[in-house]
Design an enzyme around this catalytic site. Structure first.
Site, mmCIF file in Angstrom:
data_model
loop_
_atom_site.group_PDB
_atom_site.id
_atom_site.type_symbol
_atom_site.label_atom_id
_atom_site.label_comp_id
_atom_site.label_asym_id
_atom_site.label_seq_id
_atom_site.Cartn_x
_atom_site.Cartn_y
_atom_site.Cartn_z
ATOM 1 N N ASP A 151 22.033 46.540 31.368
ATOM 2 C CA ASP A 151 20.800 46.952 31.830
ATOM 3 C C ASP A 151 20.377 46.183 33.021
ATOM 4 O O ASP A 151 19.698 46.663 33.927
ATOM 5 C CB ASP A 151 19.873 46.675 30.581
ATOM 6 C CG ASP A 151 18.384 46.744 30.858
ATOM 7 O OD1 ASP A 151 17.953 47.952 31.272
ATOM 8 O OD2 ASP A 151 17.699 46.157 30.791
ATOM 9 N N LYS A 204 19.054 47.666 36.848
ATOM 10 C CA LYS A 204 17.713 47.201 37.064
ATOM 11 C C LYS A 204 18.058 46.514 38.618
ATOM 12 O O LYS A 204 17.138 47.012 39.682
ATOM 13 C CB LYS A 204 17.088 45.947 36.233
ATOM 14 C CG LYS A 204 16.376 46.665 34.985
ATOM 15 C CD LYS A 204 16.064 45.663 34.029
ATOM 16 C CE LYS A 204 15.415 46.163 32.976
ATOM 17 N NZ LYS A 204 14.823 44.993 31.957
#
Length: 233
Positions: free
Chosen positions: A6, A10
Site C-alpha cells: 500500500d 501511495k
C-alpha cells in the site's frame, strides 16, 4: 525482492501528483520491516531517533526518486510523533518551506468520508460534463535508481576490541568516500559492537563499503544498515 505494498502505491500516486510524472508502483524501491530488530529500535532511541516505515519521493536533477523503507527519524521531527491510525505527508519546497498534512488514514468514519467525497465529486463531474480537477497530462520521467540516492546511514558492526581495528574500519569507509558523522562503542573485548552514523552518501558507495567491511579480517559481522532521515543528504 519485489513485493506490492500500500505504501509503494501511495508513493507512486504522490510522486505523480507532486511532479506531474507518470510513476508506477513498480518504479518504487521498497523494503519491509522484517529486518528491524528490537535491538535496532533500542539503539535508535539511544541515539535520539524513532524507526518509521517511510515512503519518500523526490526530484533530483530532473529524475524522480520514489522509495519505501524503514528510516530512523529524529525524535524532534514532526513525523516522529505520527502513531496508530494516523498518517502524515511531510512536504519540503523551496518557496513553501516545510509543511505537514496530518490525519487519520484508517477507520470506518475517516474512510467512509473520503470515499463519499470522491463519489460526490464524480457525480458532479458527470452531471456537468466536466472531468474535474486535473494535474494535466502525465509524462514519463527518468526514475532515479536507488543506487544513486543519497542518504545518511546507521550501521552496526561487530569487531574485536583491539588496537588498529577502528583505524582499519575508518579506512574502509574513507576508500569509498563515505564520511562518518558519529561512532559509539557498545561492550568490550571480542564482542564489541560499533555503531556508526554516516554523513550523506550515495547508496552505491555505502553498499560497497558494507561489502568491503564484510571481507575485512577485523570485522566479525556487519549487522543492521538503516537509512537516517537528516539534512545532510
Amino acid at each position: 525482492m519485489l513485493f506490492r505494498s500500500d505504501a509503494a502505491a501511495k508513493a507512486a500516486i504522490i510522486a505523480s501528483i507532486a511532479f506531474g510524472a507518470e510513476v508506477l508502483d513498480t518504479d518504487v524501491h521498497r523494503e519491509g520491516i522484517t529486518g528491524i530488530s528490537a535491538a535496532d529500535i533500542s539503539s535508535a532511541h539511544e541515539l535520539g531517533y524513532i524507526v518509521k516505515l517511510l515512503a519518500i519521493v523526490e526530484e533530483r536533477d530532473g529524475r524522480i526518486g520514489a522509495r519505501v523503507h524503514p528510516t530512523m527519524v529524529p525524535m524532534q521531527h514532526p513525523l516522529a510523533s505520527v502513531r496508530e491510525s494516523f498518517n502524515a505527508i511531510f512536504i519540503e519546497g523551496e518557496a513553501t518551506g516545510e509543511v505537514m498534512l496530518y490525519g487519520r488514514g484508517a477507520g470506518g468514519f475517516p474512510t467512509a468520508s473520503a470515499v463519499l467525497g470522491d463519489v460526490i465529486d464524480a457525480a458532479k463531474n458527470l452531471r456537468s460534463g466536466s472531468r474535474g480537477a486535473t494535474i494535466g497530462t502525465l509524462v514519463r520521467r527518468e526514475i532515479l535508481p536507488i543506487a544513486e540516492v543519497r542518504s545518511q546511514y546507521y550501521l552496526e558492526v561487530e569487531a574485536a576490541d583491539r588496537p588498529g581495528v577502528l583505524a582499519a574500519i575508518a579506512d574502509t569507509f574513507g576508500r569509498h568516500g563515505v564520511s562518518i558523522e558519529s561512532m559509539q562503542q557498545r561492550g568490550i573485548g571480542e564482542g564489541a559492537r560499533l555503531i556508526f552514523v554516516t554523513h550523506g552518501a550515495r547508496e552505491a558507495d555505502l553498499r560497497a563499503t558494507v561489502e568491503d567491511l564484510r571481507s575485512t579480517d577485523v570485522v566479525q559481522r556487519v549487522g543492521s544498515v538503516i537509512r537516517v532521515l537528516g539534512a545532510d543528504e
